[in-house]
Design an enzyme around this catalytic site. Sequence first.
Site, PDB file in Angstrom:
ATOM      1  CE  LYS A 185      -3.539   2.158   2.322  1.00  0.00           C
ATOM      2  NZ  LYS A 185      -3.927   2.670   3.701  1.00  0.00           N
ATOM      3  CE  LYS A 238      -5.765   1.554  -0.548  1.00  0.00           C
ATOM      4  NZ  LYS A 238      -6.847   2.230   0.259  1.00  0.00           N
TER       5      LYS A 238
END
Length: 319
Positions: A185, A238
Amino acid sequence: MRGLMRETSLSVAHLIYPMFVQEGEQNTPIESLPGCTRWCVADIAAECERLYKLGIACVDLFAVVPEAKKDAQGSEAWNPQGVVPRAIGAIKAAVPGMLVMTDVALDPFNTYGQDGIVKEYADGSYEIVNDETVQALCRQALCHARAGADIISPSDMMDGRVAAIRAALDAEGFTAVSILSYTAKYASAFYGPFRGALGSAPKFGDKKTYQMDPANRREALREAMADVAEGADMLMVKPATMYLDVIAALKENTHLPIAAYHVSGEYLMIKAAAASGWLDERSCMLESLLSIRRAGADMILTYAAPQVAEWLAENSALN
Ligand code: PBG
Protein backbone atom coordinates in the site's frame (compact mmCIF):
# COMPACT_ATOMS: atom_id res chain seq x y z
CA MET A 1 -12.66 -13.81 -33.47
CA ARG A 2 -11.31 -11.29 -30.97
CA GLY A 3 -13.28 -13.01 -28.24
CA LEU A 4 -11.81 -16.40 -29.07
CA MET A 5 -8.28 -15.08 -28.74
CA ARG A 6 -8.80 -12.85 -25.75
CA GLU A 7 -6.20 -13.52 -23.06
CA THR A 8 -7.86 -11.74 -20.15
CA SER A 9 -11.42 -11.50 -18.93
CA LEU A 10 -13.26 -9.16 -16.64
CA SER A 11 -16.31 -10.58 -14.94
CA VAL A 12 -18.48 -9.61 -12.03
CA ALA A 13 -16.99 -12.58 -10.16
CA HIS A 14 -13.73 -10.61 -9.93
CA LEU A 15 -15.25 -7.58 -8.24
CA ILE A 16 -15.33 -6.56 -4.59
CA TYR A 17 -17.40 -3.52 -3.65
CA PRO A 18 -16.12 -1.18 -0.90
CA MET A 19 -19.04 0.22 1.14
CA PHE A 20 -19.36 2.86 3.86
CA VAL A 21 -21.57 2.39 6.89
CA GLN A 22 -22.66 5.04 9.40
CA GLU A 23 -24.72 5.47 12.58
CA GLY A 24 -28.36 6.49 12.46
CA GLU A 25 -31.16 5.84 9.99
CA GLN A 26 -30.06 8.06 7.12
CA ASN A 27 -28.23 7.25 3.91
CA THR A 28 -26.15 10.12 2.60
CA PRO A 29 -24.69 10.35 -0.89
CA ILE A 30 -20.93 11.00 -0.88
CA GLU A 31 -20.21 14.17 -2.84
CA SER A 32 -16.53 13.38 -3.28
CA LEU A 33 -17.33 9.87 -4.56
CA PRO A 34 -20.27 10.22 -6.95
CA GLY A 35 -22.35 7.04 -7.06
CA CYS A 36 -21.31 6.02 -3.52
CA THR A 37 -23.31 6.33 -0.32
CA ARG A 38 -22.78 6.31 3.41
CA TRP A 39 -25.31 3.63 4.34
CA CYS A 40 -27.11 3.12 7.61
CA VAL A 41 -27.03 -0.43 8.97
CA ALA A 42 -30.61 -1.33 7.94
CA ASP A 43 -30.26 -0.15 4.36
CA ILE A 44 -26.77 -1.55 3.70
CA ALA A 45 -28.30 -5.01 4.12
CA ALA A 46 -31.06 -4.24 1.59
CA GLU A 47 -28.47 -2.82 -0.83
CA CYS A 48 -26.43 -6.01 -0.45
CA GLU A 49 -29.45 -8.05 -1.54
CA ARG A 50 -29.57 -5.98 -4.74
CA LEU A 51 -25.79 -6.29 -5.27
CA TYR A 52 -25.89 -10.04 -4.75
CA LYS A 53 -28.55 -10.35 -7.46
CA LEU A 54 -26.20 -8.41 -9.75
CA GLY A 55 -23.57 -11.06 -9.11
CA ILE A 56 -21.40 -9.16 -6.63
CA ALA A 57 -20.40 -11.76 -4.06
CA CYS A 58 -18.10 -9.76 -1.78
CA VAL A 59 -18.32 -6.36 -0.08
CA ASP A 60 -15.66 -4.57 1.98
CA LEU A 61 -16.97 -2.51 4.91
CA PHE A 62 -15.57 0.81 6.13
CA ALA A 63 -16.90 2.67 9.19
CA VAL A 64 -17.88 6.33 9.18
CA VAL A 65 -17.31 7.45 12.77
CA PRO A 66 -18.75 10.66 14.29
CA GLU A 67 -16.10 12.94 15.88
CA ALA A 68 -17.75 12.41 19.29
CA LYS A 69 -16.91 8.68 19.16
CA LYS A 70 -13.25 9.16 18.28
CA ASP A 71 -10.54 9.02 20.95
CA ALA A 72 -6.75 8.89 21.04
CA GLN A 73 -6.69 5.06 21.02
CA GLY A 74 -9.45 4.56 18.45
CA SER A 75 -11.32 2.30 20.87
CA GLU A 76 -14.58 2.48 18.89
CA ALA A 77 -12.76 0.17 16.44
CA TRP A 78 -13.42 -2.84 18.69
CA ASN A 79 -16.82 -1.86 20.08
CA PRO A 80 -19.09 -4.87 19.43
CA GLN A 81 -22.00 -2.41 19.06
CA GLY A 82 -20.10 -0.34 16.46
CA VAL A 83 -21.51 0.16 12.97
CA VAL A 84 -19.26 -2.42 11.31
CA PRO A 85 -20.14 -5.40 13.55
CA ARG A 86 -23.82 -4.45 13.36
CA ALA A 87 -23.64 -4.13 9.57
CA ILE A 88 -21.96 -7.55 9.27
CA GLY A 89 -24.82 -9.10 11.25
CA ALA A 90 -27.49 -7.33 9.19
CA ILE A 91 -25.88 -8.30 5.86
CA LYS A 92 -25.38 -11.93 6.88
CA ALA A 93 -29.00 -12.15 8.05
CA ALA A 94 -30.33 -10.68 4.79
CA VAL A 95 -27.90 -12.28 2.30
CA PRO A 96 -26.18 -15.28 3.88
CA GLY A 97 -24.17 -15.96 0.71
CA MET A 98 -22.57 -12.52 0.61
CA LEU A 99 -18.89 -12.63 1.58
CA VAL A 100 -18.22 -9.86 4.05
CA MET A 101 -14.75 -8.40 4.24
CA THR A 102 -13.88 -5.67 6.75
CA ASP A 103 -11.22 -3.00 6.80
CA VAL A 104 -8.92 -3.17 9.80
CA ALA A 105 -7.05 0.07 10.63
CA LEU A 106 -7.53 2.85 13.16
CA ASP A 107 -7.73 5.99 11.02
CA PRO A 108 -11.54 6.38 10.98
CA PHE A 109 -11.60 5.85 14.77
CA ASN A 110 -8.80 7.88 16.30
CA THR A 111 -8.67 11.64 16.67
CA TYR A 112 -5.44 11.80 14.66
CA GLY A 113 -6.70 10.21 11.45
CA GLN A 114 -3.66 7.93 11.52
CA ASP A 115 -3.90 4.20 10.85
CA GLY A 116 -2.00 3.40 14.02
CA ILE A 117 -1.66 4.55 17.62
CA VAL A 118 0.08 7.91 17.91
CA LYS A 119 2.61 8.70 20.59
CA GLU A 120 3.29 12.41 21.11
CA TYR A 121 6.56 13.63 22.59
CA ALA A 122 7.34 16.73 24.65
CA ASP A 123 9.28 18.34 21.82
CA GLY A 124 6.19 18.28 19.61
CA SER A 125 7.28 15.33 17.51
CA TYR A 126 5.19 12.19 17.23
CA GLU A 127 5.45 8.59 16.18
CA ILE A 128 3.01 5.94 14.95
CA VAL A 129 3.93 3.09 17.29
CA ASN A 130 4.01 -0.26 15.51
CA ASP A 131 3.69 -2.89 18.23
CA GLU A 132 0.96 -1.19 20.31
CA THR A 133 -0.96 -0.70 17.08
CA VAL A 134 -0.72 -4.39 16.21
CA GLN A 135 -2.38 -5.26 19.55
CA ALA A 136 -5.23 -2.84 18.78
CA LEU A 137 -5.64 -4.27 15.28
CA CYS A 138 -6.00 -7.77 16.75
CA ARG A 139 -8.85 -6.53 18.98
CA GLN A 140 -10.53 -4.93 15.97
CA ALA A 141 -10.11 -8.07 13.84
CA LEU A 142 -11.55 -10.28 16.60
CA CYS A 143 -14.51 -7.94 17.01
CA HIS A 144 -15.27 -8.31 13.29
CA ALA A 145 -14.76 -12.08 13.29
CA ARG A 146 -17.12 -12.50 16.26
CA ALA A 147 -19.72 -10.53 14.30
CA GLY A 148 -19.37 -12.93 11.35
CA ALA A 149 -16.80 -11.37 9.00
CA ASP A 150 -15.39 -13.80 6.42
CA ILE A 151 -12.28 -11.84 5.44
CA ILE A 152 -10.19 -9.49 7.57
CA SER A 153 -8.39 -6.88 5.55
CA PRO A 154 -5.69 -4.96 7.42
CA SER A 155 -4.96 -1.69 5.57
CA ASP A 156 -2.69 -0.14 8.22
CA MET A 157 0.76 -1.26 6.95
CA MET A 158 2.21 -2.01 10.40
CA ASP A 159 4.90 -4.71 10.49
CA GLY A 160 3.98 -8.13 11.85
CA ARG A 161 0.24 -7.57 11.94
CA VAL A 162 -0.69 -10.46 9.65
CA ALA A 163 0.99 -13.02 11.94
CA ALA A 164 -0.51 -11.41 15.04
CA ILE A 165 -4.04 -11.25 13.60
CA ARG A 166 -3.76 -14.85 12.35
CA ALA A 167 -2.72 -16.03 15.82
CA ALA A 168 -5.48 -14.02 17.52
CA LEU A 169 -8.14 -15.40 15.14
CA ASP A 170 -6.93 -18.99 15.48
CA ALA A 171 -6.80 -18.75 19.29
CA GLU A 172 -10.54 -18.00 19.31
CA GLY A 173 -11.34 -20.72 16.80
CA PHE A 174 -11.75 -18.46 13.77
CA THR A 175 -9.50 -20.65 11.65
CA ALA A 176 -11.79 -20.24 8.62
CA VAL A 177 -11.63 -16.44 8.64
CA SER A 178 -9.24 -15.32 5.89
CA ILE A 179 -6.76 -12.46 5.83
CA LEU A 180 -6.44 -10.26 2.78
CA SER A 181 -3.33 -8.24 3.53
CA TYR A 182 -2.70 -4.78 2.14
CA THR A 183 0.80 -5.90 1.21
CA ALA A 184 1.96 -3.07 -1.01
CA LYS A 185 0.00 0.00 0.00
CA TYR A 186 1.67 3.13 -1.26
CA ALA A 187 1.61 6.60 0.35
CA SER A 188 -0.63 7.85 -2.44
CA ALA A 189 -2.32 11.17 -3.15
CA PHE A 190 -5.08 9.22 -4.88
CA TYR A 191 -6.71 8.38 -1.52
CA GLY A 192 -7.87 11.99 -1.10
CA PRO A 193 -11.57 11.54 -1.95
CA PHE A 194 -11.85 8.47 0.31
CA ARG A 195 -10.52 10.43 3.29
CA GLY A 196 -13.12 13.10 2.52
CA ALA A 197 -15.84 10.45 2.46
CA LEU A 198 -14.88 9.12 5.90
CA GLY A 199 -13.68 12.38 7.46
CA SER A 200 -10.49 10.44 8.20
CA ALA A 201 -7.73 12.63 6.74
CA PRO A 202 -4.64 12.84 9.00
CA LYS A 203 -5.00 15.80 11.37
CA PHE A 204 -1.28 16.42 11.05
CA GLY A 205 1.65 14.92 9.20
CA ASP A 206 1.26 12.21 6.60
CA LYS A 207 1.40 8.40 6.38
CA LYS A 208 4.87 8.11 4.91
CA THR A 209 6.41 6.34 7.91
CA TYR A 210 4.27 3.26 7.26
CA GLN A 211 2.85 3.44 3.74
CA MET A 212 5.27 2.67 0.93
CA ASP A 213 7.29 5.04 -1.21
CA PRO A 214 5.75 5.16 -4.73
CA ALA A 215 9.30 4.91 -6.08
CA ASN A 216 9.77 1.35 -4.82
CA ARG A 217 8.97 -1.96 -6.49
CA ARG A 218 11.43 -4.39 -4.88
CA GLU A 219 10.25 -3.30 -1.45
CA ALA A 220 6.80 -4.60 -2.43
CA LEU A 221 8.33 -8.03 -3.00
CA ARG A 222 9.94 -7.90 0.44
CA GLU A 223 6.55 -7.01 1.97
CA ALA A 224 4.98 -9.87 0.01
CA MET A 225 7.52 -12.40 1.29
CA ALA A 226 6.81 -11.27 4.86
CA ASP A 227 3.03 -11.55 4.38
CA VAL A 228 3.34 -15.01 2.85
CA ALA A 229 5.49 -16.15 5.78
CA GLU A 230 3.06 -14.60 8.28
CA GLY A 231 0.09 -16.53 6.89
CA ALA A 232 -1.77 -14.11 4.63
CA ASP A 233 -4.36 -15.75 2.35
CA MET A 234 -4.43 -13.00 -0.29
CA LEU A 235 -2.12 -10.10 -1.09
CA MET A 236 -3.18 -6.63 -2.20
CA VAL A 237 -1.59 -3.85 -4.22
CA LYS A 238 -2.99 -0.35 -3.82
CA PRO A 239 -3.55 1.88 -5.78
CA ALA A 240 -3.98 -0.27 -8.88
CA THR A 241 -3.50 1.42 -12.24
CA MET A 242 -0.37 3.41 -11.30
CA TYR A 243 1.13 0.21 -9.87
CA LEU A 244 0.43 -2.39 -12.56
CA ASP A 245 4.11 -3.37 -12.53
CA VAL A 246 3.85 -4.14 -8.83
CA ILE A 247 0.74 -6.28 -9.39
CA ALA A 248 2.64 -8.21 -12.07
CA ALA A 249 5.69 -8.62 -9.82
CA LEU A 250 3.63 -10.02 -6.94
CA LYS A 251 1.73 -12.35 -9.28
CA GLU A 252 4.95 -13.75 -10.67
CA ASN A 253 6.81 -14.05 -7.40
CA THR A 254 4.19 -15.51 -5.05
CA HIS A 255 1.53 -18.19 -5.30
CA LEU A 256 -1.20 -16.39 -3.40
CA PRO A 257 -4.24 -14.79 -5.04
CA ILE A 258 -3.66 -11.11 -5.80
CA ALA A 259 -6.12 -8.30 -5.17
CA ALA A 260 -5.82 -4.74 -6.44
CA TYR A 261 -7.62 -1.69 -5.07
CA HIS A 262 -8.81 0.73 -7.75
CA VAL A 263 -8.87 3.61 -5.27
CA SER A 264 -11.08 6.66 -4.91
CA GLY A 265 -8.84 8.98 -6.94
CA GLU A 266 -8.54 6.51 -9.79
CA TYR A 267 -12.32 6.09 -9.89
CA LEU A 268 -12.93 9.81 -9.61
CA MET A 269 -10.60 10.79 -12.45
CA ILE A 270 -12.80 8.81 -14.83
CA LYS A 271 -16.07 9.98 -13.27
CA ALA A 272 -15.02 13.64 -13.39
CA ALA A 273 -13.71 13.50 -16.93
CA ALA A 274 -16.88 11.70 -18.03
CA ALA A 275 -19.07 14.27 -16.27
CA SER A 276 -17.30 16.98 -18.28
CA GLY A 277 -17.89 15.05 -21.49
CA TRP A 278 -14.14 14.51 -21.94
CA LEU A 279 -13.98 10.73 -21.61
CA ASP A 280 -16.43 7.92 -22.19
CA GLU A 281 -17.12 6.57 -18.72
CA ARG A 282 -18.10 3.04 -19.62
CA SER A 283 -15.21 2.26 -21.96
CA CYS A 284 -12.60 3.98 -19.79
CA MET A 285 -13.77 2.24 -16.62
CA LEU A 286 -13.87 -1.19 -18.31
CA GLU A 287 -10.45 -0.63 -19.92
CA SER A 288 -8.93 0.40 -16.56
CA LEU A 289 -10.30 -2.65 -14.78
CA LEU A 290 -9.30 -4.98 -17.61
CA SER A 291 -5.74 -3.58 -17.43
CA ILE A 292 -5.63 -4.40 -13.73
CA ARG A 293 -6.72 -7.96 -14.54
CA ARG A 294 -4.14 -8.20 -17.37
CA ALA A 295 -1.39 -7.15 -14.96
CA GLY A 296 -2.29 -10.16 -12.83
CA ALA A 297 -4.94 -9.18 -10.29
CA ASP A 298 -7.38 -11.98 -9.52
CA MET A 299 -9.82 -9.63 -7.78
CA ILE A 300 -10.43 -5.90 -7.93
CA LEU A 301 -11.89 -3.64 -5.28
CA THR A 302 -13.70 -0.85 -7.08
CA TYR A 303 -16.39 1.75 -6.38
CA ALA A 304 -17.61 1.07 -9.91
CA ALA A 305 -18.57 -2.54 -9.08
CA PRO A 306 -22.40 -2.15 -9.23
CA GLN A 307 -22.26 -0.13 -12.45
CA VAL A 308 -19.74 -2.49 -14.03
CA ALA A 309 -21.89 -5.48 -13.05
CA GLU A 310 -24.78 -3.90 -14.96
CA TRP A 311 -22.62 -3.13 -17.99
CA LEU A 312 -21.19 -6.65 -18.08
CA ALA A 313 -24.67 -8.15 -17.88
CA GLU A 314 -25.84 -6.11 -20.87
CA ASN A 315 -23.81 -7.68 -23.65
CA SER A 316 -20.74 -9.71 -22.86
CA ALA A 317 -19.67 -10.06 -26.49
CA LEU A 318 -19.10 -6.31 -26.70
CA ASN A 319 -17.35 -5.89 -23.38
C1 PBG B 1 -6.98 3.70 5.48
C2 PBG B 1 -7.48 3.43 4.12
C3 PBG B 1 -7.39 4.32 3.06
C4 PBG B 1 -8.01 3.73 1.97
C5 PBG B 1 -8.49 2.49 2.39
N1 PBG B 1 -8.13 2.31 3.72
C6 PBG B 1 -6.83 5.68 3.00
C7 PBG B 1 -5.52 5.95 3.59
O1 PBG B 1 -4.66 5.09 3.73
O2 PBG B 1 -5.33 7.10 3.96
C8 PBG B 1 -8.11 4.37 0.63
C9 PBG B 1 -9.17 3.89 -0.27
C10 PBG B 1 -9.42 4.78 -1.44
O3 PBG B 1 -8.81 5.84 -1.67
O4 PBG B 1 -10.34 4.41 -2.21
N2 PBG B 1 -6.84 2.64 6.33
